[in-house]
Motif scaffolding. Sequence first.
Motif, short mmCIF file in Angstrom:
data_model
loop_
_atom_site.label_atom_id
_atom_site.label_comp_id
_atom_site.label_asym_id
_atom_site.label_seq_id
_atom_site.Cartn_x
_atom_site.Cartn_y
_atom_site.Cartn_z
N ALA A 84 0.85 -1.19 0.00
CA ALA A 84 0.00 0.00 0.00
C ALA A 84 0.88 1.24 0.00
O ALA A 84 0.72 2.14 0.82
CB ALA A 84 -0.94 -0.01 1.20
N ASN A 85 1.87 1.24 -0.92
CA ASN A 85 2.82 2.36 -1.04
C ASN A 85 3.67 2.52 0.21
O ASN A 85 4.24 3.57 0.44
CB ASN A 85 2.10 3.68 -1.35
N ASN A 86 3.74 1.45 1.01
CA ASN A 86 4.49 1.52 2.26
C ASN A 86 5.97 1.26 2.02
O ASN A 86 6.39 0.94 0.90
CB ASN A 86 3.92 0.51 3.26
N TRP A 139 10.23 7.74 -0.33
CA TRP A 139 9.41 8.30 0.73
C TRP A 139 8.10 7.55 0.67
O TRP A 139 7.20 7.90 -0.07
CB TRP A 139 9.17 9.79 0.55
N PRO A 140 7.95 6.53 1.47
CA PRO A 140 6.72 5.73 1.39
C PRO A 140 5.56 6.43 2.07
O PRO A 140 5.73 7.39 2.81
CB PRO A 140 7.11 4.46 2.16
N SER A 141 4.38 5.92 1.80
CA SER A 141 3.22 6.35 2.57
C SER A 141 3.37 5.85 4.00
O SER A 141 4.07 4.86 4.27
CB SER A 141 1.93 5.77 1.97
N THR A 201 1.75 19.26 -0.21
CA THR A 201 2.19 17.87 -0.35
C THR A 201 1.74 17.14 0.91
O THR A 201 2.49 16.98 1.85
CB THR A 201 3.72 17.80 -0.50
N SER A 202 0.50 16.69 0.92
CA SER A 202 -0.16 16.25 2.15
C SER A 202 0.55 15.10 2.83
O SER A 202 0.58 15.00 4.04
CB SER A 202 -1.61 15.86 1.85
N TYR A 203 1.15 14.18 2.06
CA TYR A 203 1.79 13.05 2.70
C TYR A 203 3.02 13.49 3.50
O TYR A 203 3.36 12.89 4.51
CB TYR A 203 2.18 11.98 1.66
N LEU A 204 3.70 14.57 3.08
CA LEU A 204 4.84 15.08 3.84
C LEU A 204 4.39 15.62 5.18
O LEU A 204 4.98 15.35 6.22
CB LEU A 204 5.55 16.17 3.05
#
Length: 804
Positions: free
Chosen positions: A498-500, A514-516, A623-626
Amino acid sequence: MSLRRKIFLGVVIVFVVIACGAGLFLRSLARRGIPDYNGTVALNSFTAEVKIYRDDYGVPHIYAANEDDLYRATGWCMAQDRLWQMDLIRRATSGRLSEIFGGDMIDADQMLRSLRIPDKSQAVLAGMDPKILTAAEAFADGINQYIASRGDNLPLEFAILGYEPEPWEPVHSLNLIGYMAWDLTMPWSIEVVLHQIKKRVGAARYKQLLPNLQSQTSVAYPEFTAVPAELDFDELLVSKTQSLEELGLTVFRGSNNWVVSGEKSATGRPLFANDMHLGLSSPGIWYQMHQVIDGQLNVTGVALPGAPFVVAGHNDSIAWGMTNVMVDDMDFYLEKINPANPNQYEFNGEWRDMEVRNEVIRLKDGATVSRTNRFTHRGPLVTGFKSEADKSEPISMRWIGNEMSNEVRTIYLLNRAANWNEFKDAVSTFVSVSQNIAYADVAGNIGLYCCAGVPVRDGWNGVELVPGETDQYDWKGLVPFDDLPNEYNPVSGFVSSANNKSVSDDARTRIPQWPSLHYRIERIRELLTEKEQLSQADFARMQADDNSIMVRELKPIFMENLALMNDLTEAEKTAMDLLIDWDGTYHRHSAAALIFEELYNVLLEVVLKDELQEELFKKYIGTSYLSRFALNDISHDPGSRWWDDINTEGKVETYTDCIQASFRRAVEQLSGRYGSRPQNWRWGASHTLTLEHPMGGVKILDRLFTLNRGPFETKGASHTVGPYAYSYKNPYQVNHGASHRHIYDTSDWDKSVSVIPTGVCGVPASPHYCDQTKIYLANEYHSDFVSRELVERNARYTQTLTSK
């Protein structure tokens, strides 16, 4: 009758006639391009009859006697449904959007041309397997015959914008691979944003914004051999792409896939699930289709509009599906330009000439604009058309999409692969579009392979902007395919991603990425292990799951600090009680979900905005995941310097102060929007999805032709397995989510199911424009039949293509 009454009556009649005429004209315009899925059509170059059956959702099942006829018919079908979308994406890949939209797209066109996507496509085309080239040529011919057959009866968008499509060429299909490689590269603007943040807040605080990846223990390949690392990466960060949302084109966010073995399946054979997360708009990015050559090929799944092969799906023997690896496959270099010659840069002690391209961009009105793109040996100078770049610092970019690869070969062979070895051979050339590709077969085997172009860097981590004067920071090649992480029939009985984070810190090959965050993958594995055996219904429940691991981790921290508050208002007391009783499930009717999301977003601002200031905060938060990585790490560190508000004198704020202040402000803001009774607030009422057409932003066009669909209430969030994500700049309007959902049953392919958010047809007046939206939002599916008996029995339309 008096003269005045006669005149009045005459005027009324004239207006009625005009109104009726206008209505008939608009209806005729709206219905332009609606395809006819029935009857017999005689076309050029077919060697045998082709049958096309379409089900209740208009999904084509194409039966041909040979590959040439199959792919010619595929081009015909795809052009029937998605011609304008295909042309739009084609124009994006070659930087020709200004020709139809005007001057607002000049900068976008210059940037897109700097990617040199057509250059690589031509190189791939020159060395292409003759069989694949013939397929691409037949596909293009099918498109062109459809265009010719329509005359001036083309889809609505061509009439509104006043142009006609040019002939399709095989290179245009290859360009789509380059576009997806760009789209699936991680956001590039953050690299410069981080550069600016470091200069503003200093190294110590800057480092706290980088994720602590050692805390991310849920890896995609847990059984990948752990031996001393050959590559040393300390801080792994991926973050470098520009949002193309303003172009009305898809943008990547995440994906899920998982497979269980026969031992864990209620059928005794592997079950397979995949949902790739992309921008949600209409028409959608995927085209559903089923292609058959009796005795040779039987493949179904989703394809890119403009490409002839199934990207993710299954054939008679295997199933496959993808998630992004999140590889750090783009780097930026601070170049030193020759003061005496702006077309030279310093490299290893000498001035080297750049490649200089004069880009002539034609506008909608026929005028032209000239722009200059310059390239070092690494790639384009992005300074000048990249608003985030400091124009005093010439920055060049190296990108994996310009490395030689052959994804078209991969997809062609995947459509035909019969076992794990053939699968591996196929995916070995899948380099520029880095994906974790899951696998299952009818023999009972399951697997997962990291198919990625992973740069080899010598002595640096790929995070920072680096000096370009020497070859010190140039890539030293790519990690060999055989060294990339993979799993085949693991003892756990399942594979998942899962993009991990890809591998543990002691794995023999490290993946700079940079994974989720771990939220989705841990929930997936929690559900995979809650029962001894899982059914298709269990998989459907998993794809719909809206319970959040993030809430489970952060809510206790928040509540511990909120419990210390005094003097609560009635609204605050009610909101507190709702949070206390909440289990972290993002149902549409949940008030607590809305309160928690508002609290979370306000806390981000309270913690970060004082140091970053308004402009830089907006860039970073985009860049919400950051920002989620940052808040996750900071929330678990009460002593972090980020809790203090640097704008207050004589006081040092604690994390308790920040959480409490954020809660008060969140309740106040929600009360202003939805009233002072929190029990009446609903997550679904604010968290809505509108499927927007690229031209739907023009209100009069949307009103006349119903280009957009929605808004629809949604559940879930970006951090739940069933994802509905939004951007911080526009909460809580959903703009990303599952671009398709597939569940494949290897024990009986006819029991497989699928759904997309929109519909197979991109013509807004078609009954199949967004006819799957309702079942998609309800987490339902439609059958995905592949046996001819069931296909024919459930056919709503039948079309025969014959040779003239």
